[in-house]
Design an enzyme around this catalytic site. Sequence first.
Site, PDB file in Angstrom:
ATOM      1  N   SER A 238      28.654  43.695  -0.467  1.00 48.31           N
ATOM      2  CA  SER A 238      29.745  42.614  -0.208  1.00 48.31           C
ATOM      3  C   SER A 238      28.510  41.365  -0.818  1.00 48.31           C
ATOM      4  O   SER A 238      27.643  41.300  -1.097  1.00 48.31           O
ATOM      5  CB  SER A 238      30.020  42.419   1.179  1.00 48.31           C
ATOM      6  N   LYS A 239      29.251  40.124  -0.565  1.00 53.66           N
ATOM      7  CA  LYS A 239      28.672  38.884  -0.822  1.00 53.66           C
ATOM      8  C   LYS A 239      27.294  38.745  -0.302  1.00 53.66           C
ATOM      9  O   LYS A 239      26.372  38.160  -1.097  1.00 53.66           O
ATOM     10  CB  LYS A 239      29.306  37.664  -0.644  1.00 53.66           C
ATOM     11  N   ARG A 240      27.060  39.436   0.849  1.00 54.94           N
ATOM     12  CA  ARG A 240      25.718  38.996   1.413  1.00 54.94           C
ATOM     13  C   ARG A 240      24.673  39.818   0.700  1.00 54.94           C
ATOM     14  O   ARG A 240      23.410  39.658   1.110  1.00 54.94           O
ATOM     15  CB  ARG A 240      25.799  39.166   2.817  1.00 54.94           C
ATOM     16  N   HIS A 241      24.874  40.884  -0.098  1.00 50.45           N
ATOM     17  CA  HIS A 241      24.055  41.614  -0.975  1.00 50.45           C
ATOM     18  C   HIS A 241      23.632  40.869  -2.095  1.00 50.45           C
ATOM     19  O   HIS A 241      22.930  41.340  -2.946  1.00 50.45           O
ATOM     20  CB  HIS A 241      24.525  43.015  -1.206  1.00 50.45           C
ATOM     21  N   GLY A 242      23.999  39.507  -2.391  1.00 49.75           N
ATOM     22  CA  GLY A 242      23.691  38.843  -3.746  1.00 49.75           C
ATOM     23  C   GLY A 242      24.970  38.561  -4.314  1.00 49.75           C
ATOM     24  O   GLY A 242      26.104  38.828  -3.973  1.00 49.75           O
TER      25      GLY A 242
END
Length: 472
Positions: A238-242
């Site tokens: 998801s977005k929080r992984h980059g």
Amino acid sequence: MDPVVTRFPPSPTGYLHVGGARTALFNWLYARHSGGRFVLRIEDTDTARSTQAAVDAIFEALEWLGIDWDDGPYYQSRRLDIYQSYIDRLLAAGQAYYCTCTPEELAEKRQKALAAGLDVRYDGTCRERGLPRTPDAVVRFKTPPDGTTTIHDVVKGDITFENREIGDFVIQRSDGVPTYNFAVVIDDITMGINTIIRGDDHVSNTPKQILIYQALGEELPVYGHVPMVLGQDRTKLSKRHGAMSVTAYRDMGYLPEALINYLVRLGWSCGDQEFFTREELIEKFSLENLGKSAGVFDPEKLLALNFDHIKAADPARLAGLLRPFLEQEGYDVDAGPDLEKIIATLNQRSKTLKDMARDAAFYYQGEIEFDPAAAKKFLRPAVLEALRLLRDELQRLGEFSEKGLEGVFVAVMEKTGFKLGKIAQPVRVALTGKTASPGIFEIMDVLGPQRVLPRLERAIAFIEQRAAAADK
Ligand code: GLU
């Protein structure tokens, strides 16, 4: 066997993310590998969430990756009459029925069933009522009450579901729009799709889709459900992984072939080979080597592959790709040295095109800014004479060539008694402002006399001033 026909059917509710791109790649590669066809279909029946901007973003990302399609793009929203004709067929054959249970009734039944620990699937209230079509009626598929449905999956092996657990599911909403499971099957049938590779988040949909194929007497496609891409904490990417969107990688200076190579390897293997060109992937791609375990998205590995692909890329092609990054840095590319020659000095050093644009700064800057530590260490009175000599010899040389430059340096070394390193480093600082750069002859060759001589003059003046200040 019939020619392979694969598809990519994104729902245009956002940008194309790396997981979706990987699915597209697997299907595209398999079609290209087998000399088959690849179909693009936009699944836009969810009108509330689908946008034209998302459709455009998907096209843009596919185009950048070089994923081309033979058929389509089809839009589900323009195919409602096709779905209707198949709904009518199932209704006429008694394989589907109208249901008028209201959402409130269904919710209440569900609550009760949950509370009693019973089956929460539709209880079949309308199944045998033979209701006619009414504005608020949905159409449900008549799932066989007994027996099982099995997916023969090329990645996961056989997966069997009890039909009783599937229940009678909705295939058309009261507004006439088909549900995903129905539209997808009708499309896959009418588009001749015979191979479906997709994320394993769809496994639970597949038995419903198989039941529809069977009810229509159609041959099943080959299914391959690939594990989802995970982030480094092993949760769904998801977005929080980059960065998630494909075009974000383009904008960060990644090459499409590097992202393709990385994404494909994140779920497929061929021995222990890591680096693949696009052509090699097409040649070697196979369904047998799709992986059973989830790939973990590792930005560092992607960066390393990008570095390798930059090294391997044709400088002439890189020139076109690098230009927008240079322009973003504010450089007038056409007023600078030959771009391909610049790239030839940097393509073994820069990990992204963005880095390369930054590393190329000194080629474009009118007045080089000396790094203070570098200037202090190397632009010293002791090398003043050598730099003056070099300037004079270069002026005499006129046009630069590698051989000519070498001769000039040899002459300066002879006259000063200095070794090459002692001269090269001050020259490097004079020309680039820094102590690390591509080879000194290469740089000089690219910059040419009209840029090298003023820079040398400036370094000489800098040292003279420094010497004068020290004398005071
Ligand atoms: N539109 C669906 C999705 O984006 C397609 C699923 C499928 O491949 O059937 O997930």
